[in-house]
Motif scaffolding. Structure first.
Motif, mmCIF file in Angstrom:
data_model
loop_
_atom_site.group_PDB
_atom_site.id
_atom_site.type_symbol
_atom_site.label_atom_id
_atom_site.label_comp_id
_atom_site.label_asym_id
_atom_site.label_seq_id
_atom_site.Cartn_x
_atom_site.Cartn_y
_atom_site.Cartn_z
ATOM 1 N N GLY A 231 -7.047 15.428 -1.278
ATOM 2 C CA GLY A 231 -8.201 14.579 -1.561
ATOM 3 C C GLY A 231 -8.801 13.983 -0.307
ATOM 4 N N ALA A 232 -7.958 13.627 0.649
ATOM 5 C CA ALA A 232 -8.462 13.109 1.928
ATOM 6 C C ALA A 232 -9.231 14.181 2.681
ATOM 7 C CB ALA A 232 -7.305 12.584 2.769
ATOM 8 N N LEU A 233 -8.787 15.444 2.613
ATOM 9 C CA LEU A 233 -9.520 16.537 3.266
ATOM 10 C C LEU A 233 -10.904 16.723 2.670
ATOM 11 C CD1 LEU A 233 -6.743 19.243 3.749
ATOM 12 C CD2 LEU A 233 -8.017 18.063 5.549
ATOM 13 N N ALA A 234 -11.043 16.406 1.397
ATOM 14 C CA ALA A 234 -12.342 16.524 0.730
ATOM 15 C C ALA A 234 -13.120 15.218 0.764
ATOM 16 C CB ALA A 234 -12.142 16.970 -0.710
ATOM 17 N N LEU A 235 -12.628 14.243 1.528
ATOM 18 C CA LEU A 235 -13.273 12.925 1.639
ATOM 19 C C LEU A 235 -13.398 12.250 0.280
ATOM 20 C CD1 LEU A 235 -16.124 13.668 4.242
ATOM 21 C CD2 LEU A 235 -13.825 12.795 4.664
ATOM 22 N N GLN A 236 -12.379 12.424 -0.555
ATOM 23 C CA GLN A 236 -12.360 11.825 -1.881
ATOM 24 C C GLN A 236 -11.127 10.943 -2.014
ATOM 25 O OE1 GLN A 236 -14.797 12.172 -4.192
ATOM 26 N NE2 GLN A 236 -15.919 13.421 -2.698
ATOM 27 N N GLY A 237 -11.299 9.775 -2.611
ATOM 28 C CA GLY A 237 -10.171 8.904 -2.877
ATOM 29 C C GLY A 237 -9.485 9.305 -4.177
ATOM 30 N N VAL A 238 -8.185 9.523 -4.131
ATOM 31 C CA VAL A 238 -7.439 9.966 -5.306
ATOM 32 C C VAL A 238 -6.263 9.022 -5.512
ATOM 33 C CG1 VAL A 238 -8.090 12.382 -5.077
ATOM 34 C CG2 VAL A 238 -6.070 11.548 -3.891
ATOM 35 N N THR A 239 -5.735 9.057 -6.719
ATOM 36 C CA THR A 239 -4.532 8.289 -7.040
ATOM 37 C C THR A 239 -3.322 9.156 -6.762
ATOM 38 O OG1 THR A 239 -4.730 9.039 -9.314
ATOM 39 C CG2 THR A 239 -5.705 6.907 -8.775
ATOM 40 N N PRO A 240 -2.139 8.541 -6.589
ATOM 41 C CA PRO A 240 -1.819 7.112 -6.674
ATOM 42 C C PRO A 240 -2.273 6.337 -5.441
ATOM 43 C CG PRO A 240 0.133 8.353 -6.064
ATOM 44 C CD PRO A 240 -0.951 9.370 -6.330
ATOM 45 N N ARG A 241 -2.464 5.031 -5.644
ATOM 46 C CA ARG A 241 -2.882 4.184 -4.544
ATOM 47 C C ARG A 241 -1.647 3.645 -3.821
ATOM 48 N NH1 ARG A 241 -8.223 2.659 -5.513
ATOM 49 N NH2 ARG A 241 -9.196 4.456 -6.520
ATOM 50 N N PRO A 242 -1.615 3.733 -2.526
ATOM 51 C CA PRO A 242 -0.448 3.228 -1.783
ATOM 52 C C PRO A 242 -0.392 1.702 -1.805
ATOM 53 C CG PRO A 242 -2.145 3.960 -0.264
ATOM 54 C CD PRO A 242 -2.607 4.342 -1.635
ATOM 55 N N GLN A 243 0.846 1.175 -1.872
ATOM 56 C CA GLN A 243 1.057 -0.261 -1.880
ATOM 57 C C GLN A 243 1.834 -0.728 -0.658
ATOM 58 O OE1 GLN A 243 2.958 -1.251 -5.587
ATOM 59 N NE2 GLN A 243 1.308 -0.390 -6.857
ATOM 60 N N ALA A 244 2.819 0.034 -0.237
ATOM 61 C CA ALA A 244 3.650 -0.366 0.898
ATOM 62 C C ALA A 244 2.883 -0.187 2.208
ATOM 63 C CB ALA A 244 4.935 0.454 0.924
ATOM 64 N N LEU A 245 3.250 -1.022 3.182
ATOM 65 C CA LEU A 245 2.602 -0.939 4.487
ATOM 66 C C LEU A 245 2.860 0.405 5.146
ATOM 67 C CD1 LEU A 245 1.079 -2.227 6.867
ATOM 68 C CD2 LEU A 245 3.289 -3.164 7.644
ATOM 69 N N SER A 246 4.071 0.916 5.028
ATOM 70 C CA SER A 246 4.418 2.187 5.669
ATOM 71 C C SER A 246 3.584 3.334 5.104
ATOM 72 C CB SER A 246 5.910 2.468 5.475
ATOM 73 O OG SER A 246 6.242 2.430 4.092
ATOM 74 N N VAL A 247 3.395 3.348 3.785
ATOM 75 C CA VAL A 247 2.598 4.415 3.165
ATOM 76 C C VAL A 247 1.135 4.277 3.580
ATOM 77 C CG1 VAL A 247 1.933 5.485 0.982
ATOM 78 C CG2 VAL A 247 4.206 4.490 1.237
ATOM 79 N N ARG A 248 0.658 3.049 3.689
ATOM 80 C CA ARG A 248 -0.731 2.842 4.087
ATOM 81 C C ARG A 248 -0.969 3.252 5.541
ATOM 82 N NH1 ARG A 248 -2.279 -3.021 1.279
ATOM 83 N NH2 ARG A 248 -2.059 -2.292 -0.886
ATOM 84 N N VAL A 249 0.022 3.061 6.405
ATOM 85 C CA VAL A 249 -0.115 3.496 7.798
ATOM 86 C C VAL A 249 -0.320 5.003 7.862
ATOM 87 C CG1 VAL A 249 1.127 3.779 9.980
ATOM 88 C CG2 VAL A 249 1.136 1.570 8.818
ATOM 89 N N ILE A 250 0.504 5.752 7.140
ATOM 90 C CA ILE A 250 0.367 7.219 7.128
ATOM 91 C C ILE A 250 -0.955 7.622 6.485
ATOM 92 C CG2 ILE A 250 1.330 9.346 6.165
ATOM 93 C CD1 ILE A 250 4.074 8.189 6.533
ATOM 94 N N THR A 251 -1.356 6.912 5.438
ATOM 95 C CA THR A 251 -2.617 7.239 4.766
ATOM 96 C C THR A 251 -3.814 7.052 5.692
ATOM 97 O OG1 THR A 251 -1.681 6.577 2.631
ATOM 98 C CG2 THR A 251 -4.080 6.662 2.812
ATOM 99 N N VAL A 252 -3.845 5.943 6.419
ATOM 100 C CA VAL A 252 -4.965 5.676 7.329
ATOM 101 C C VAL A 252 -5.014 6.702 8.443
ATOM 102 C CG1 VAL A 252 -5.858 4.039 9.021
ATOM 103 C CG2 VAL A 252 -5.092 3.216 6.795
ATOM 104 N N VAL A 253 -3.850 7.018 9.006
ATOM 105 C CA VAL A 253 -3.808 8.007 10.096
ATOM 106 C C VAL A 253 -4.288 9.366 9.595
ATOM 107 C CG1 VAL A 253 -2.279 9.261 11.660
ATOM 108 C CG2 VAL A 253 -2.012 6.799 11.377
ATOM 109 N N TRP A 254 -3.881 9.755 8.412
ATOM 110 C CA TRP A 254 -4.314 11.047 7.852
ATOM 111 C C TRP A 254 -5.812 11.057 7.562
ATOM 112 C CZ3 TRP A 254 -3.424 15.870 7.736
ATOM 113 C CH2 TRP A 254 -3.918 16.692 6.740
ATOM 114 N N TRP A 255 -6.346 9.950 7.074
ATOM 115 C CA TRP A 255 -7.793 9.879 6.834
ATOM 116 C C TRP A 255 -8.578 10.018 8.150
ATOM 117 C CZ3 TRP A 255 -7.809 5.164 2.954
ATOM 118 C CH2 TRP A 255 -7.495 5.651 1.680
#
Length: 492
Positions: free
Chosen positions: A223-247
């Protein structure tokens, strides 16, 4: 006294009229034109005292020497001006009388600029004059100031191939696509791993379902490759760090892909199957030829190379159809029909710069050079050669080359497109790797902090609780119940 004064005035007026008449005659002489005052170097045509004056013969040919009003300008005129400024001499430029470069006639005399130098009608010849063995026997040449050879001039749409079914993959090389696939899988695995390790994302491994399963992680990364937000939504800081870097990684990657794909469609350089003379012989869609009676035709006639012999035989059998009379006719025929012109590469570069639908094939054979011709044993030969070498070392020759061969096309044959290789995106992959490592470290820190609190309430070793938590979350062998009970007590 009055008669003497009148006589003096008459003499002065007569001299002034004669001088103006002489100057008018020189200006009206079509073969004696002053050089342009624009360009590189110092204009040494003036009447500076003590400087030698050289008579220079040239030929009118774009872009070497062209008439602009009452002056000559072009590559050779700028070169001559630079040499005059460096060697401190004056010069007079004259256009060759018979309009020829120089060849041995049937009577044994040399024509063109070579003949004028031999007859000492000119001291030097500054023009696109090819250095050949026959000419070198009668005159001396300086170090070449321009290199040329034999190339193939084509029209872009006549040599374009149909795009492959997977043409959309062309902006990146195979190695880059492989690296991208590996980065995608690694990122999704890190998301899956960190989501299981972090107690902020998965607090009750025994009772709760982890939303970041491996399949969900793959879907989230896609979903990030397609510039689309998909679920599940990250809650932990560690998961959000990886999510932001991948975006951020996918945004930069998509920008590079779109830019390179646009360049690919605009340049069309990948769609050029005729790269060499062998490719030209093998194809059947294009006719090809050269100037009738030119040195290029004689080169293929005398060459022992099998490919060159095949080209000569083809042109000889179809000479009425494939040989052209003039260079202008050749360029026009390339633009109007399925025809490839074999000729001087530097002239073909000029044609490709002037006409955006033309392109020169990469291969160039029979490398030759343009030199300045002087009389044999002339003291100027060595001095001019050294001056040419100095101009090349200073970059002035490259400047003149770019000035007079400047292209008006946004994308032209000299802009070689190539797919992006991994080194070009190395920093991007490195940033992704650092972000993934940081996310894993944050997840381990979160789990370690939670284990410390649990160990304090249960009065157990922090390391043992940490290991039990990892085994429980990764579903390794061993009992998970004690760890679950301690986690419940901690929450209570």
């Amino acid at each position: 006294m009055d008669k003497g004064l009148q006589l003096t005035i008459c003499v002065v007026i007569t001299l002034l009229l004669l001088r103006e008449s002489s100057q008018a005659g020189e200006e009206n002489d079509p073969e004696m034109l002053p050089a342009s005052t624009s360009g590189l170097g110092t204009d040494s045509r003036g009447t500076a005292e003590g400087l030698p004056t050289l008579t220079v013969t040239t030929i009118l040919e774009d872009p070497y020497a062209m008439v602009r009003g009452a002056e000559l300008e072009g590559y050779c005129m700028d070169l001559l001006r630079a040499l005059a400024g460096m060697l401190r001499f004056q010069y007079r430029v004259k256009v060759v009388g018979d309009g020829r470069y120089g060849a041995l006639s049937a009577g044994g005399n040399w024509t063109g600029m070579i003949g004028e130098v031999l007859r000492k009608e000119a001291d030097i010849a500054v023009a696109p004059l090819t250095v050949t063995s026959a000419r070198e026997e009668v005159v001396s040449f300086t170090t070449p100031f321009l290199q040329t050879g034999i190339g193939i001039l084509l029209r872009k749409d006549t040599v374009s191939q149909e795009m492959s079914f997977f043409h959309f993959l062309s902006p990146f090389s195979k190695e880059t696509w492989t690296g991208l696939l590996f980065a995608y899988l690694l990122t999704c695995f890190c998301l899956f791993l960190v989501a299981r390790l972090s107690p902020c994302e998965w607090n009750e491994p025994k009772n709760e379902e982890n939303h970041f399963t491996f399949l969900n992680s793959l879907w989230f990364g896609a979903g990030a490759l397609a510039l689309q937000g998909v679920t599940p939504r990250p809650q932990a800081l560690s998961v959000r760090v990886i999510t932001v870097v991948w975006w951020l990684f996918t945004l930069a990657l998509l920008a590079a892909y779109i830019a390179n794909f646009t360049a690919l469609l605009s340049s069309g350089s990948e769609q050029l199957p005729i790269q060499t003379f062998e490719d030209l012989v093998k194809q059947r869609n294009l006719e090809f030829g050269t100037l009738e009676g030119s040195s290029t035709f004689n080169f293929f006639k005398n060459s022992k190379n099998p490919i060159h012999q095949m080209i000569y035989e083809y042109m000889e059998k179809r000479r009425e159809h494939v040989l052209v009379k003039t260079y202008q006719e050749a360029v026009q025929r390339v633009m109007d029909s399925n025809y490839a012109f074999i000729g001087e590469s530097i002239s073909q570069d000029l044609a490709a710069a002037r006409h955006c639908n033309l392109v020169r094939a990469p291969e160039v054979i029979a490398a030759q050079g343009f030199g300045i011709a002087t009389t044999q044993a002339s003291p100027w030969t060595k001095r001019l050669s050294i001056a040419v070498l100095k101009l090349r070392e200073l970059g002035d020759l490259d400047y003149l080359r770019n000035k007079w061969w400047e292209s008006s096309c946004l994308w032209h044959s000299r802009d070689r497109w190539s797919p992006l290789e991994p080194p070009a995106l190395g920093g991007l992959f490195l940033a992704l790797g650092i972000g993934l490592a940081l996310g894993v470290l944050v997840a381990v820190a979160e789990l370690s902090n939670s284990s410390r609190h649990v160990a304090g309430h249960a009065k157990k070793s922090c390391c043992s609780v940490f290991i039990e938590e990892i085994c429980t979350r990764l579903r390794l062998k061993g009992s998970t119940r004690p760890s679950q009970e301690m986690s419940g007590k901690a929450n209570a």
